[in-house]
Design a protein around this motif. Sequence first.
Motif, PDB file in Angstrom:
ATOM      1  N   ALA A 189      31.589 -24.034  10.212  1.00  0.00           N
ATOM      2  CA  ALA A 189      31.473 -22.599   9.583  1.00  0.00           C
ATOM      3  C   ALA A 189      30.985 -21.654  10.894  1.00  0.00           C
ATOM      4  N   ILE A 190      30.189 -22.095  11.705  1.00  0.00           N
ATOM      5  CA  ILE A 190      30.018 -21.308  12.944  1.00  0.00           C
ATOM      6  C   ILE A 190      31.333 -21.005  13.794  1.00  0.00           C
ATOM      7  N   GLU A 196      36.360 -15.250  13.947  1.00  0.00           N
ATOM      8  CA  GLU A 196      36.623 -14.105  13.161  1.00  0.00           C
ATOM      9  C   GLU A 196      35.991 -13.127  13.891  1.00  0.00           C
ATOM     10  N   ARG A 197      34.891 -13.184  14.316  1.00  0.00           N
ATOM     11  CA  ARG A 197      34.122 -12.178  14.968  1.00  0.00           C
ATOM     12  C   ARG A 197      34.631 -11.687  16.374  1.00  0.00           C
ATOM     13  N   ILE A 234      15.572 -11.202  20.275  1.00  0.00           N
ATOM     14  CA  ILE A 234      16.715 -10.405  19.812  1.00  0.00           C
ATOM     15  C   ILE A 234      18.021 -11.092  19.949  1.00  0.00           C
ATOM     16  N   GLU A 235      18.558 -11.426  18.769  1.00  0.00           N
ATOM     17  CA  GLU A 235      20.006 -11.776  18.906  1.00  0.00           C
ATOM     18  C   GLU A 235      21.147 -10.755  19.233  1.00  0.00           C
ATOM     19  N   ARG A 236      21.570 -10.860  20.532  1.00  0.00           N
ATOM     20  CA  ARG A 236      22.482  -9.864  21.042  1.00  0.00           C
ATOM     21  C   ARG A 236      24.052  -9.814  20.443  1.00  0.00           C
ATOM     22  N   ALA A 269      25.717  -8.215  15.504  1.00  0.00           N
ATOM     23  CA  ALA A 269      25.473  -9.622  16.099  1.00  0.00           C
ATOM     24  C   ALA A 269      25.828 -10.833  14.722  1.00  0.00           C
ATOM     25  N   LEU A 270      26.244 -11.726  15.475  1.00  0.00           N
ATOM     26  CA  LEU A 270      26.655 -12.966  14.621  1.00  0.00           C
ATOM     27  C   LEU A 270      25.512 -13.389  14.031  1.00  0.00           C
TER      28      LEU A 270
END
Length: 270
Positions: free
Chosen positions: A33-34, A40-41, A79-81, A110-111
């Motif tokens: 899934a990741i 996609e991202r 922080i998730e960049r 962010a993802l």
Amino acid sequence: MDLETLIPPRRLAAAARALQPRLRELVGLRADAIEGELAERFGCVTWDRVRLIGQAQQRLDEIRDERFASLGGGGAVVIERADQPLECLPTAWRCLRRGQPVVVQLERGALRAGAELLQRMSRSIGPALRVCEADEARPADAAEWRVVGVEAAKTRVAVVQPDADPEVAAYLLARACLRRTGTDPRAVHRVVVVGARPRLERHLRRLWLGARMGPPDDSEAFAGPVRTELASAYRSALEAWTQVPGCSCLVEGGPLVRPTDSSEWSYLAP
């Protein structure tokens, strides 16, 4: 009474240590899934997706064997960049292993995969691990917590020494320069070559001309597509470089014609 008093650092660190195998297992179970989200991202091709997930797992494994001289030190904000996916995972977990309560704050865009895994772990960790959306204020008790990561990636420069194998160096440069099709903040965009370089240039030409640019679901693609706005900036940069005195081009870049199912994406020759 603050959260660190309610959940003593030693107890929090012990809980995080006991739960770490479960987190490592969840990363593996969610890997497919990741990968889909990374494709996609970011348009990540297969080797890039595997590398990103593998690095997160490797860093978690390193934390598993760490021993900490002291525990506690107050709550931490991680922080998730937006352009550094999954890096919140090991950073947040290291804080928990040190007995520090953690709030994970998502940057806009962010993802979500890393934060969602941590959110699942919070069911066992409790209020010592929380996730905030990009536009959401931190919880009142965490408003003054120190930001401990994730560090924004710095620009990287590669150096090729005189005794380097030119073929190996060319391949490593190709991978380093085309991480996430060149959009990774840790991609190398400047290389210093020490000594003679004709053989290195020949290998680079071969790799650049042979690099297969394809969609993320093409298992043989070396690099994927980029967003249309980035393609425009790329073409402008190529034009600017052609005006620089003394600048020579090893391989001509430019747009590629490739089948794509989205007008958002463009293909570029590296």
